[in-house]
Design a protein around this motif. Structure first.
Motif, PDB file in Angstrom:
ATOM      1  N   ARG A  63      46.330  19.758  20.595  1.00 18.47           N
ATOM      2  CA  ARG A  63      45.247  20.250  19.742  1.00 18.47           C
ATOM      3  C   ARG A  63      44.927  21.715  19.997  1.00 18.47           C
ATOM      4  NH1 ARG A  63      40.674  15.555  20.008  1.00 18.47           N
ATOM      5  NH2 ARG A  63      39.545  17.075  18.727  1.00 18.47           N
ATOM      6  N   HIS A  64      45.224  22.191  21.210  1.00 21.83           N
ATOM      7  CA  HIS A  64      44.925  23.585  21.528  1.00 21.83           C
ATOM      8  C   HIS A  64      45.795  24.558  20.742  1.00 21.83           C
ATOM      9  CE1 HIS A  64      48.153  22.271  24.233  1.00 21.83           C
ATOM     10  NE2 HIS A  64      48.573  23.511  24.193  1.00 21.83           N
ATOM     11  N   ASP A  65      46.861  24.074  20.122  1.00 18.56           N
ATOM     12  CA  ASP A  65      47.738  24.937  19.325  1.00 18.56           C
ATOM     13  C   ASP A  65      47.330  24.988  17.856  1.00 18.56           C
ATOM     14  OD1 ASP A  65      49.455  25.752  21.426  1.00 18.56           O
ATOM     15  OD2 ASP A  65      50.484  23.825  21.343  1.00 18.56           O
ATOM     16  N   PHE A  96      36.015  28.138  25.023  1.00 15.87           N
ATOM     17  CA  PHE A  96      35.163  27.132  25.652  1.00 15.87           C
ATOM     18  C   PHE A  96      35.733  25.763  25.306  1.00 15.87           C
ATOM     19  CE2 PHE A  96      31.642  24.366  26.415  1.00 15.87           C
ATOM     20  CZ  PHE A  96      30.867  24.986  27.391  1.00 15.87           C
ATOM     21  N   SER A  97      36.235  25.059  26.319  1.00 17.93           N
ATOM     22  CA  SER A  97      36.886  23.763  26.100  1.00 17.93           C
ATOM     23  C   SER A  97      36.224  22.670  26.928  1.00 17.93           C
ATOM     24  CB  SER A  97      38.365  23.821  26.490  1.00 17.93           C
ATOM     25  OG  SER A  97      39.078  24.686  25.640  1.00 17.93           O
ATOM     26  N   ARG A  98      36.388  21.452  26.473  1.00 20.26           N
ATOM     27  CA  ARG A  98      36.000  20.283  27.250  1.00 20.26           C
ATOM     28  C   ARG A  98      37.062  19.213  27.028  1.00 20.26           C
ATOM     29  NH1 ARG A  98      31.446  16.550  24.218  1.00 20.26           N
ATOM     30  NH2 ARG A  98      32.408  16.514  22.171  1.00 20.26           N
ATOM     31  N   LYS A  99      37.026  18.163  27.838  1.00 26.44           N
ATOM     32  CA  LYS A  99      37.909  17.031  27.594  1.00 26.44           C
ATOM     33  C   LYS A  99      37.394  16.298  26.359  1.00 26.44           C
ATOM     34  CE  LYS A  99      39.159  12.469  29.281  1.00 26.44           C
ATOM     35  NZ  LYS A  99      38.480  11.799  28.149  1.00 26.44           N
ATOM     36  N   ALA A 100      38.295  15.975  25.460  1.00 27.29           N
ATOM     37  CA  ALA A 100      37.916  15.229  24.266  1.00 27.29           C
ATOM     38  C   ALA A 100      37.319  13.886  24.672  1.00 27.29           C
ATOM     39  CB  ALA A 100      39.120  15.028  23.349  1.00 27.29           C
ATOM     40  N   ALA A 101      36.312  13.441  23.935  1.00 29.99           N
ATOM     41  CA  ALA A 101      35.671  12.161  24.238  1.00 29.99           C
ATOM     42  C   ALA A 101      36.669  11.023  24.105  1.00 29.99           C
ATOM     43  CB  ALA A 101      34.491  11.936  23.294  1.00 29.99           C
ATOM     44  N   GLY A 102      36.504   9.992  24.926  1.00 31.10           N
ATOM     45  CA  GLY A 102      37.416   8.854  24.881  1.00 31.10           C
ATOM     46  C   GLY A 102      38.292   8.775  26.116  1.00 31.10           C
ATOM     47  N   ILE A 109      38.739  22.101  21.927  1.00 32.60           N
ATOM     48  CA  ILE A 109      38.218  23.458  21.934  1.00 32.60           C
ATOM     49  C   ILE A 109      36.919  23.480  21.141  1.00 32.60           C
ATOM     50  CG2 ILE A 109      38.639  25.855  21.309  1.00 32.60           C
ATOM     51  CD1 ILE A 109      41.611  25.319  21.600  1.00 32.60           C
ATOM     52  N   VAL A 110      35.846  23.894  21.791  1.00 34.38           N
ATOM     53  CA  VAL A 110      34.534  23.918  21.153  1.00 34.38           C
ATOM     54  C   VAL A 110      34.343  25.202  20.355  1.00 34.38           C
ATOM     55  CG1 VAL A 110      32.041  23.854  21.566  1.00 34.38           C
ATOM     56  CG2 VAL A 110      33.590  22.465  22.974  1.00 34.38           C
ATOM     57  N   ALA A 111      34.707  26.338  20.937  1.00 33.38           N
ATOM     58  CA  ALA A 111      34.567  27.625  20.264  1.00 33.38           C
ATOM     59  C   ALA A 111      35.441  28.654  20.965  1.00 33.38           C
ATOM     60  CB  ALA A 111      33.109  28.083  20.264  1.00 33.38           C
ATOM     61  N   THR A 112      35.901  29.653  20.196  1.00 37.49           N
ATOM     62  CA  THR A 112      36.755  30.691  20.774  1.00 37.49           C
ATOM     63  C   THR A 112      36.217  32.075  20.432  1.00 37.49           C
ATOM     64  OG1 THR A 112      38.210  30.954  18.850  1.00 37.49           O
ATOM     65  CG2 THR A 112      38.755  29.193  20.409  1.00 37.49           C
ATOM     66  N   ASN A 113      36.742  33.057  21.168  1.00 36.32           N
ATOM     67  CA  ASN A 113      36.406  34.467  20.936  1.00 36.32           C
ATOM     68  C   ASN A 113      34.896  34.700  20.945  1.00 36.32           C
ATOM     69  OD1 ASN A 113      39.164  35.216  20.649  1.00 36.32           O
ATOM     70  ND2 ASN A 113      39.137  34.433  18.560  1.00 36.32           N
ATOM     71  N   GLN A 262      32.703  16.264  29.666  1.00 35.30           N
ATOM     72  CA  GLN A 262      33.685  16.156  30.738  1.00 35.30           C
ATOM     73  C   GLN A 262      34.464  17.456  30.829  1.00 35.30           C
ATOM     74  OE1 GLN A 262      35.937  12.557  31.403  1.00 35.30           O
ATOM     75  NE2 GLN A 262      34.761  11.468  29.854  1.00 35.30           N
ATOM     76  N   LEU A 263      34.686  17.893  32.054  1.00 37.63           N
ATOM     77  CA  LEU A 263      35.376  19.158  32.278  1.00 37.63           C
ATOM     78  C   LEU A 263      36.818  19.067  31.808  1.00 37.63           C
ATOM     79  CD1 LEU A 263      34.128  19.967  35.885  1.00 37.63           C
ATOM     80  CD2 LEU A 263      33.121  20.663  33.716  1.00 37.63           C
ATOM     81  N   TRP A 264      37.334  20.207  31.365  1.00 40.21           N
ATOM     82  CA  TRP A 264      38.755  20.293  31.061  1.00 40.21           C
ATOM     83  C   TRP A 264      39.462  21.153  32.101  1.00 40.21           C
ATOM     84  CZ3 TRP A 264      42.417  17.845  28.853  1.00 40.21           C
ATOM     85  CH2 TRP A 264      43.651  18.470  28.632  1.00 40.21           C
ATOM     86  N   GLU A 265      38.854  22.292  32.417  1.00 36.05           N
ATOM     87  CA  GLU A 265      39.369  23.145  33.480  1.00 36.05           C
ATOM     88  C   GLU A 265      38.187  23.881  34.090  1.00 36.05           C
ATOM     89  OE1 GLU A 265      42.197  25.630  31.572  1.00 36.05           O
ATOM     90  OE2 GLU A 265      40.769  26.463  30.147  1.00 36.05           O
TER      91      GLU A 265
END
Length: 355
Positions: A63-65, A96-102, A109-113, A262-265
């Motif tokens: 999904r990050h791509d 700004f990323s988080r682990k997808a729910a589930g 990715i929540v928001a970029t730039n 949930q954290l992603w990184e």
């Protein structure tokens, strides 16, 4: 409103990155809303409905791509039809990323730039330092500058008490108590909103992000709901991420409330977010101290003397374990993806030889 690239956040960095697409008759645009498989793209031709090309879809490893709200993209514009085709995503200066729910281990990715992140926490029953620690960690990791916004100050009898608590976990992070109801503190937040600068509003449901956005925008652009009196929690209002260009300059990204964060990184920012614990650890007698039962442990001594809140230390350990777990899961996922890639390449070579 007349849109120009500068008002959307375009700068020299993005201009340099876009040179890779200059000979393809493409124009830059910025993602304002993400739908299922489609995107609202803001361009100098106006707002267009964007669709990704098959090349992006084929090359995407996850999904990050795919484009996200805030992304700058290279598009072929068809303004007479109100459409655009997305051919590429420019490098992100923050994410700004988080682990997808589930149960799946996947990045969302929540928001970029984003230049500045307003971490909104309400001064009511829903106030939570441990959750704010998570937001801070993810904000530092994103590459954006965090600002803590304590909303609904008009509902709080001792605002300074909460500010003091926040300052024990957010070293050097600007903190403002605001009230959208009576306008307290809004001028201080407005100073972060400048032409071409992007601010993202992040926080759990009901902390007042949409109301705050409306006040900063100067008009009712986002739907709002009242909070429940019995527990102070807000009713879910924002259902999708949205980028808004302000009339008086600046860009706001409003996001849905996150019930699960949930954290992603965050390995790179753990020390920055918990620099007090790092400082106490410097005083340990042994360099490989695990901060459990070793004699001369600076961390345990700080807990015993009250210099370090034990709940904060336990929160640090929990986040550390969570990051380690997802790192292991991601390593396994990457290994499987690499194996699948080589298997596909081997299959392609076999088919070529057979011809």
């Amino acid at each position: 409103m007349n849109l120009n690239l500068k008002s959307l956040g375009w700068n020299q960095t993005f201009e340099e990155a876009f040179k890779a697409y200059e000979n393809q008759s493409l124009v830059p645009g910025r993602i304002s809303v993400e739908h299922k498989g489609l995107y609202d793209v803001l361009t100098e031709h106006g707002e267009l409905l964007g669709e990704i090309t098959g090349k992006i879809r084929y090359n995407a490893a996850g999904r990050h791509d795919y484009p996200a709200v805030g992304d700058w993209v290279a598009v072929s514009a068809v303004p007479q039809e109100g459409k655009a085709y997305i051919h590429g995503i420019l490098p992100r200066k923050s994410k700004f990323s988080r682990k997808a729910a589930g149960l799946t281990t996947e990045e969302q990715i929540v928001a970029t730039n984003v230049d500045t992140v307003f971490l909104v926490n309400a001064l009511n029953q829903d106030f939570n330092l441990r959750r704010l620690e998570r937001y801070l960690l993810m904000a530092w990791e994103s590459g954006a500058t965090p600002v803590i916004v304590l909303s609904k100050a008009d509902l709080c009898e001792d605002v300074q008490k909460y500010i003091d608590e926040v300052e024990t976990i957010a070293f050097g992070v600007p903190t403002f108590a605001v009230s959208a109801e009576n306008g307290t503190g809004l001028d201080a937040l407005s100073s972060f909103i400048k032409e071409g600068e992007t601010v993202a509003l992040l926080g759990s449901s009901g902390v007042g992000k949409s109301t705050l956005a409306n006040k900063l925008f100067g008009q009712e652009v986002l739907k709002t709901n009242d909070i429940r009196e019995e527990d102070g929690k807000g009713k879910h209002t924002t259902t999708h991420r949205e980028l808004l260009v302000l009339e008086n300059g600046g860009i706001l990204i409003d996001t849905p409330g996150m019930r699960e964060l949930q954290l992603w990184e965050g390995d790179n920012s753990l020390s920055q977010s918990f620099q007090d614990i790092e400082a106490f650890a410097e005083g340990c007698r042994f360099r490989d101290c695990t901060h459990n039962n070793e004699p001369g442990c600076g961390v345990q001594t700080a807990i015993e003397t009250g210099e370090l809140d034990e709940e904060r230390y336990n929160s640090f350990l929990k986040l550390q374990r969570e990051l380690a777990y997802f790192a292991r899961k991601e390593d396994q996922k990457l290994a499987l993806a690499e194996k699948a890639r080589w298997k596909k390449l081997a299959g392609d070579r076999t088919r070529v030889h057979r011809k």
